[in-house]
Design an enzyme around this catalytic site. Structure first.
Site, mmCIF file in Angstrom:
data_model
loop_
_atom_site.group_PDB
_atom_site.id
_atom_site.type_symbol
_atom_site.label_atom_id
_atom_site.label_comp_id
_atom_site.label_asym_id
_atom_site.label_seq_id
_atom_site.Cartn_x
_atom_site.Cartn_y
_atom_site.Cartn_z
ATOM 1 C CG ASP A 74 -20.391 -36.089 -22.956
ATOM 2 O OD1 ASP A 74 -19.780 -37.146 -23.117
ATOM 3 O OD2 ASP A 74 -20.481 -35.517 -21.854
ATOM 4 C CG HIS A 75 -22.854 -39.338 -21.484
ATOM 5 N ND1 HIS A 75 -22.523 -40.633 -21.169
ATOM 6 C CD2 HIS A 75 -21.949 -38.545 -20.848
ATOM 7 C CE1 HIS A 75 -21.465 -40.621 -20.370
ATOM 8 N NE2 HIS A 75 -21.095 -39.382 -20.170
ATOM 9 C CG HIS B 26 -17.134 -40.502 -19.338
ATOM 10 N ND1 HIS B 26 -18.136 -39.749 -19.907
ATOM 11 C CD2 HIS B 26 -16.581 -41.218 -20.344
ATOM 12 C CE1 HIS B 26 -18.189 -40.010 -21.203
ATOM 13 N NE2 HIS B 26 -17.254 -40.911 -21.499
ATOM 14 N N GLY B 27 -16.103 -38.234 -15.859
ATOM 15 C CA GLY B 27 -16.190 -37.797 -14.468
ATOM 16 C C GLY B 27 -14.887 -37.220 -13.958
#
Ligand code: 13P
Length: 285
Positions: free
Chosen positions: A82-83, A207-208
């Site tokens: 991820d990120h 996302h989120g």
């Protein structure tokens, strides 16, 4: 099965009108629980690691365990970074057995983001690894990465032009969501997903995910989202199960770590099972 190809899973989801859950795991227990939830529901699953988790657990043990779980699983299991704005960690994941990486260039100006995303795509594709790209930032700080302010935003045509030019496989645009718990109602951009899907067949990542309603998820999936990220919901379920167990241990004076692990695992299987049901990915394997 070996670790699954992220792009193939997300393309199948998009074509089938559902979304693959991509769940940020934090340790071995959560990895096992997420895979168990996926097997129970007959859903493909993406195990996501933040850079912080990679640094805390080590790339080799994480990759070894993911591949062990994928080998023994009756459903496809992919491993995703991820990120990650750090090119050295991207390379570690590409060389270390991850199925896919999110190169997060949203802290760079557009020209640098474009040039570096193209380099990451070339490096990843040579190893058969899928690249998710983020050049406009999704708000909220997650495991030390990101910002609470919108720093870079672009038009949909610009996002698509950069994605095409760089060879990006999966696109993570701003959709009004944020990482972590919502402090106010978000203004969700279903229209942006529809605009992207009308102009391109590039899979879109949401996302989120924590804190959105079943109707929100439904509308995002109907608009064409193929991968939905969940992190905070797992952390909350994990810690609340620990807290409940520890309070009870204190009350009865019995301290059994393995019993706590069982309780945490059950809570995570239930939590992730509920998300799989909302995303429509169950029963597809
Ligand atoms: P949440 O923490 O809001 O679930 O977001 C997860 C996420 O988008 C990980 O990239």
């Amino acid at each position: 099965m070996p670790v699954a190809n992220t792009l193939e899973l997300v393309r199948a989801a998009q074509a089938g009108g559902y979304a693959i859950p991509a769940v940020n795991i934090v340790d071995e227990l959560s990895m096992r629980a997420v895979v168990e939830a996926a097997e129970e529901a007959r859903s493909a699953i993406i195990l996501q690691t933040s850079v912080k988790t990679v640094k805390a657990s080590g790339a080799e043990p994480l990759s070894f365990l993911a591949s062990h779980l994928a080998d023994r699983s009756s459903v496809p299991v992919a491993l995703h970074l991820d990120h990650c704005p750090d090119r050295a960690v991207i390379t570690t994941a590409i060389e270390g057995g991850w199925s896919s990486v999110l190169f997060d260039a949203s802290d760079r100006p557009l020209d640098a983001a474009r040039a570096e995303t193209a380099e990451v795509c070339a490096e990843a594709h040579a190893a058969g690894v899928t690249v998710e790209s983020e050049i406009e930032n999704i708000v909220g700080v997650e495991d030390g990465v990101g910002s609470d302010e919108l720093t870079h935003s672009y038009s949909v045509p610009t996002l698509l032009e950069v994605a095409q030019e760089t060879g990006t496989d999966l696109l993570a645009p701003q959709l009004g969501t944020a990482h972590g718990l919502y402090k106010a109602d978000p203004v969700l951009r279903f229209d942006r997903v529809r605009e992207i899907r009308a102009l391109s067949d590039i899979p879109v990542v949401l996302h989120g995910g924590t804190g959105l309603s079943p109707a929100d998820f439904g509308e995002f999936i109907a608009a064409g989202v193929g991968k939905i990220n969940i992190s905070t919901a797992l952390k909350l379920a994990y810690m609340k199960a620990c807290k409940a167990h520890l309070e009870e241990a204190e009350r009865v004076g019995k301290w059994e770590p393995v019993k706590m692990f069982d309780q945490v695992k059950l809570a995570l299987v239930t939590e992730i099972g509920a998300h799989i049901a909302l995303f429509g990915s169950g029963g597809k394997i």
